[in-house]
Design an enzyme around this catalytic site. Structure first.
Site, PDB file in Angstrom:
ATOM      1  N   SER A 114       0.867  -1.185   0.000  1.00 53.00           N
ATOM      2  CA  SER A 114       0.000   0.000   0.000  1.00 53.00           C
ATOM      3  C   SER A 114       0.900   1.230   0.000  1.00 53.00           C
ATOM      4  O   SER A 114       1.528   1.550   1.015  1.00 53.00           O
ATOM      5  CB  SER A 114      -0.918   0.010   1.223  1.00 53.00           C
ATOM      6  OG  SER A 114      -1.850  -1.040   1.143  1.00 53.00           O
ATOM      7  N   LYS A 189      -7.294   1.793  -2.809  1.00 54.76           N
ATOM      8  CA  LYS A 189      -6.852   1.336  -1.484  1.00 54.76           C
ATOM      9  C   LYS A 189      -6.849   2.486  -0.484  1.00 54.76           C
ATOM     10  O   LYS A 189      -7.229   2.323   0.685  1.00 54.76           O
ATOM     11  CB  LYS A 189      -5.461   0.716  -1.577  1.00 54.76           C
ATOM     12  CG  LYS A 189      -4.877   0.268  -0.220  1.00 54.76           C
ATOM     13  CD  LYS A 189      -5.772  -0.746   0.470  1.00 54.76           C
ATOM     14  CE  LYS A 189      -5.293  -1.073   1.894  1.00 54.76           C
ATOM     15  NZ  LYS A 189      -4.057  -1.839   1.928  1.00 54.76           N
ATOM     16  N   LYS A 257       0.362   5.675   8.176  1.00 56.49           N
ATOM     17  CA  LYS A 257       0.956   5.892   6.848  1.00 56.49           C
ATOM     18  C   LYS A 257      -0.121   6.007   5.780  1.00 56.49           C
ATOM     19  O   LYS A 257      -0.084   6.918   4.934  1.00 56.49           O
ATOM     20  CB  LYS A 257       1.923   4.738   6.538  1.00 56.49           C
ATOM     21  CG  LYS A 257       2.568   4.773   5.163  1.00 56.49           C
ATOM     22  CD  LYS A 257       1.865   3.864   4.153  1.00 56.49           C
ATOM     23  CE  LYS A 257       1.899   2.413   4.566  1.00 56.49           C
ATOM     24  NZ  LYS A 257       1.274   1.522   3.551  1.00 56.49           N
TER      25      LYS A 257
END
Length: 311
Positions: A114, A189, A257
């Site tokens: 990701s 995502k 993150k």
């Protein structure tokens, strides 16, 4: 599967199986069970990671261990990467010891990390110059989804490459969708992580509210899960809330993150995220309080602190 992957020959492997040979880079919480599911599906998987115990785990599952990235990818038809963030993707992809310098021309690189959409676009452009095709294919479902091979896989790239990779994806997940060109998988995502974080935060607030009201928490969560408030997040994280079990399936550090990715990407395209921005700050606060290594369901701890609990 098209001939590009299935029919390539290597003289030193005359009995090579018809499935493409896979190199897997990154054997963490997600990468280990995912690579093992490919082995179970009959794929020849050669893995590399920095942790010796993870290499031993792959070997015990029937995979092959490599001593370096270069060794792992040299003879691979498909290279799959699953590492924490953009800097790690760049570190394993570029440079003399990286994937692009050592994978063969015609190989397919599938990055399931990701990362930022722009990192994926840059990687696809750099790989294309080497004759290496790329898909960005981040996943959702956490450790449980990886173990059970029921992940959602959101893919960016070319249709032909997606079609070749689809049998591999089918060994890893249940919902598999080509979302658009390079970087699209990462964009979807990012949206996924926004929804998950806001959902966990709402569930955490509900848990504290219910407990402080003296309600039977298990009964309440059971009935909420059967109504409009029900969600995959509530189903998957209910026991975490009930048992205060925050063993990491997906760490706060990683969700922090990801919230940075979605807020930056939203700013770039001019999309307002009023609730998402607040939750991003709550995730950052939890991390700053030393809970970054816990599962993201530990957002409950933040709500408890705000509600007067001494943790």
């Amino acid at each position: 599967m098209s001939s590009t992957l299935a029919d390539s020959s290597r003289p030193n492997r005359p009995n090579r199986p018809t499935r493409p040979a896979v190199a897997w880079i990154g054997l963490g919480i997600m990468g280990s069970p995912m690579s093992e599911n490919l082995v179970k599906a009959g794929y020849d998987v050669t893995g590399f990671t920095l942790e010796q115990d993870k290499l031993e785990r792959l070997a015990a599952a029937g995979g092959t261990v490599a001593g370096s990235i270069a060794e792992a990818v040299r003879d691979a038809d498909v290279v799959i990467t699953m590492v924490p963030a953009s800097p790690q993707v760049e570190a394993i992809a570029y440079g003399p010891d990286g994937i692009l310098e050592n994978a063969r021309s015609g190989a397919l690189l599938i990055d399931m990390s990701s990362i930022t959409p722009q990192t994926s676009v840059n990687l696809a452009n750099a790989a294309g110059a080497k004759g290496i095709r790329v898909l960005d294919a981040p996943v959702s479902g956490g450790e449980a989804g990886a173990i059970e091979a029921v992940l959602s896989i959101m893919v960016g790239g070319e249709q032909a490459d997606f079609d070749e990779a689809e049998p591999i994806f089918e060994a890893l997940g249940k919902t598999i969708v080509l979302c658009g060109p390079h970087g699209s998988g990462q964009t979807v995502k990012a949206a996924n992580q926004l929804i998950v974080a806001v959902n966990i935060q709402a569930c955490a607030e509900a848990v504290v509210f219910l407990e402080k009201s003296g309600v039977d928490l298990k009964a309440a969560l059971d009935v909420l899960g059967g109504g409009l408030a029900g969600s995959t997040v509530l189903t998957r994280k209910k026991d975490n809330f009930l048992n205060r079990d925050f063993k990491p399936g997906f760490r706060i550090d990683l969700h922090h993150k990801d919230m940075g990715i979605v807020t930056d990407a939203a700013r770039t395209v001019g999309a307002a995220l009023p609730v998402g921005s607040v939750v991003a700050q709550l995730v950052a606060s939890l991390r700053a309080q030393g809970d970054g290594g816990l599962d993201h369901s530990a957002l409950l701890r933040s709500v408890e602190r705000l509600s007067g609990a001494q943790l």
